[in-house]
Design a protein around this motif. Structure first.
Motif, PDB file in Angstrom:
ATOM      1  N   VAL A  18       0.844  -1.207   0.000  1.00 14.71           N
ATOM      2  CA  VAL A  18       0.000   0.000   0.000  1.00 14.71           C
ATOM      3  C   VAL A  18       0.876   1.254   0.000  1.00 14.71           C
ATOM      4  CG1 VAL A  18      -1.649   1.318   1.380  1.00 14.71           C
ATOM      5  CG2 VAL A  18      -1.971  -1.134   1.063  1.00 14.71           C
ATOM      6  N   TYR A  19       1.929   1.238   0.792  1.00 11.11           N
ATOM      7  CA  TYR A  19       2.861   2.361   0.856  1.00 11.11           C
ATOM      8  C   TYR A  19       3.487   2.624  -0.513  1.00 11.11           C
ATOM      9  CZ  TYR A  19       7.298   4.694   1.926  1.00 11.11           C
ATOM     10  OH  TYR A  19       8.355   5.545   1.932  1.00 11.11           O
ATOM     11  N   MET A  20       3.956   1.582  -1.177  1.00 14.86           N
ATOM     12  CA  MET A  20       4.607   1.741  -2.478  1.00 14.86           C
ATOM     13  C   MET A  20       3.613   2.226  -3.539  1.00 14.86           C
ATOM     14  SD  MET A  20       7.735   1.193  -1.968  1.00 14.86           S
ATOM     15  CE  MET A  20       8.361   1.062  -3.605  1.00 14.86           C
ATOM     16  N   VAL A  21       2.431   1.631  -3.573  1.00 17.49           N
ATOM     17  CA  VAL A  21       1.429   2.041  -4.565  1.00 17.49           C
ATOM     18  C   VAL A  21       1.012   3.484  -4.330  1.00 17.49           C
ATOM     19  CG1 VAL A  21      -0.951   1.646  -5.319  1.00 17.49           C
ATOM     20  CG2 VAL A  21       0.596  -0.290  -5.021  1.00 17.49           C
ATOM     21  N   ARG A  22       0.785   3.841  -3.099  1.00 13.85           N
ATOM     22  CA  ARG A  22       0.370   5.208  -2.771  1.00 13.85           C
ATOM     23  C   ARG A  22       1.425   6.218  -3.202  1.00 13.85           C
ATOM     24  NH1 ARG A  22      -0.800   6.074   3.343  1.00 13.85           N
ATOM     25  NH2 ARG A  22      -2.008   4.195   2.920  1.00 13.85           N
ATOM     26  N   HIS A  23       2.680   5.926  -2.914  1.00 11.44           N
ATOM     27  CA  HIS A  23       3.742   6.860  -3.255  1.00 11.44           C
ATOM     28  C   HIS A  23       4.017   6.897  -4.758  1.00 11.44           C
ATOM     29  CE1 HIS A  23       4.975   8.360   0.643  1.00 11.44           C
ATOM     30  NE2 HIS A  23       4.623   7.173   1.110  1.00 11.44           N
ATOM     31  N   VAL A  24       3.948   5.776  -5.416  1.00 10.75           N
ATOM     32  CA  VAL A  24       4.160   5.765  -6.860  1.00 10.75           C
ATOM     33  C   VAL A  24       3.056   6.563  -7.538  1.00 10.75           C
ATOM     34  CG1 VAL A  24       4.081   4.288  -8.909  1.00 10.75           C
ATOM     35  CG2 VAL A  24       5.514   3.660  -6.983  1.00 10.75           C
ATOM     36  N   TYR A  25       1.808   6.394  -7.108  1.00  2.00           N
ATOM     37  CA  TYR A  25       0.709   7.123  -7.712  1.00  2.00           C
ATOM     38  C   TYR A  25       0.820   8.612  -7.423  1.00  2.00           C
ATOM     39  CZ  TYR A  25      -3.923   8.746  -8.877  1.00  2.00           C
ATOM     40  OH  TYR A  25      -4.961   9.456  -9.413  1.00  2.00           O
ATOM     41  N   VAL A  29       2.593   9.058 -11.093  1.00  6.11           N
ATOM     42  CA  VAL A  29       1.488   8.952 -12.048  1.00  6.11           C
ATOM     43  C   VAL A  29       0.659  10.224 -12.091  1.00  6.11           C
ATOM     44  CG1 VAL A  29      -0.605   7.667 -12.590  1.00  6.11           C
ATOM     45  CG2 VAL A  29       1.423   6.455 -11.827  1.00  6.11           C
ATOM     46  N   LEU A  30       0.231  10.724 -10.955  1.00  4.14           N
ATOM     47  CA  LEU A  30      -0.609  11.913 -10.918  1.00  4.14           C
ATOM     48  C   LEU A  30       0.092  13.151 -11.495  1.00  4.14           C
ATOM     49  CD1 LEU A  30      -3.388  12.956 -10.092  1.00  4.14           C
ATOM     50  CD2 LEU A  30      -2.436  13.457  -7.849  1.00  4.14           C
ATOM     51  N   PRO A  31       1.309  13.491 -11.078  1.00  2.78           N
ATOM     52  CA  PRO A  31       1.965  14.665 -11.663  1.00  2.78           C
ATOM     53  C   PRO A  31       2.251  14.505 -13.164  1.00  2.78           C
ATOM     54  CG  PRO A  31       3.048  14.064  -9.636  1.00  2.78           C
ATOM     55  CD  PRO A  31       2.088  12.980  -9.938  1.00  2.78           C
ATOM     56  N   LEU A  32       2.644  13.304 -13.586  1.00  2.00           N
ATOM     57  CA  LEU A  32       2.903  13.115 -15.007  1.00  2.00           C
ATOM     58  C   LEU A  32       1.639  13.210 -15.841  1.00  2.00           C
ATOM     59  CD1 LEU A  32       5.613  10.312 -15.088  1.00  2.00           C
ATOM     60  CD2 LEU A  32       5.856  12.694 -15.745  1.00  2.00           C
ATOM     61  N   SER A  33       0.523  12.722 -15.341  1.00  2.00           N
ATOM     62  CA  SER A  33      -0.717  12.820 -16.097  1.00  2.00           C
ATOM     63  C   SER A  33      -1.183  14.270 -16.198  1.00  2.00           C
ATOM     64  CB  SER A  33      -1.805  11.951 -15.471  1.00  2.00           C
ATOM     65  OG  SER A  33      -2.102  12.393 -14.177  1.00  2.00           O
ATOM     66  N   ILE A  34      -1.004  15.042 -15.144  1.00  2.00           N
ATOM     67  CA  ILE A  34      -1.344  16.467 -15.208  1.00  2.00           C
ATOM     68  C   ILE A  34      -0.433  17.176 -16.194  1.00  2.00           C
ATOM     69  CG2 ILE A  34      -1.347  18.615 -13.879  1.00  2.00           C
ATOM     70  CD1 ILE A  34      -2.246  16.910 -11.467  1.00  2.00           C
ATOM     71  N   PHE A  35       0.852  16.881 -16.164  1.00  2.00           N
ATOM     72  CA  PHE A  35       1.805  17.504 -17.093  1.00  2.00           C
ATOM     73  C   PHE A  35       1.464  17.169 -18.543  1.00  2.00           C
ATOM     74  CE2 PHE A  35       5.760  17.151 -19.548  1.00  2.00           C
ATOM     75  CZ  PHE A  35       6.185  18.470 -19.481  1.00  2.00           C
TER      76      PHE A  35
END
Length: 71
Positions: A18-25, A29-35
């Motif tokens: 959960v820690y790894m998925v939360r931090h990776v997202y 993922v979130l900043p790159l998708s916004i960019f």
């Protein structure tokens, strides 16, 4: 292992996943998708979108709006 962002202690494998998925997202993922969304909005050739003759008579075309926005 201590998670300083959420102030939690990671003690077992499921917490670690959960820690790894939360931090990776949240950090990748979130900043790159916004960019990517912003870059696509700015650099896509919007002149390929058809405008009716009524809209052309009423105001500026998409190409003129894009030139004004970037200037």
């Amino acid at each position: 292992m201590f998670d300083p962002l959420y102030e939690e202690i990671v003690t077992n494998t499921s917490d670690l996943i959960v820690y790894m998925v939360r931090h990776v997202y949240l950090e990748l993922v979130l900043p790159l998708s916004i960019f990517v969304a912003v870059m696509l909005t700015l650099f896509v050739d919007w002149s390929c979108i058809p405008i009716s003759s009524i809209e052309c008579e009423r105001g500026l075309s998409l190409e003129k709006n894009k030139k004004q926005l970037l200037d």
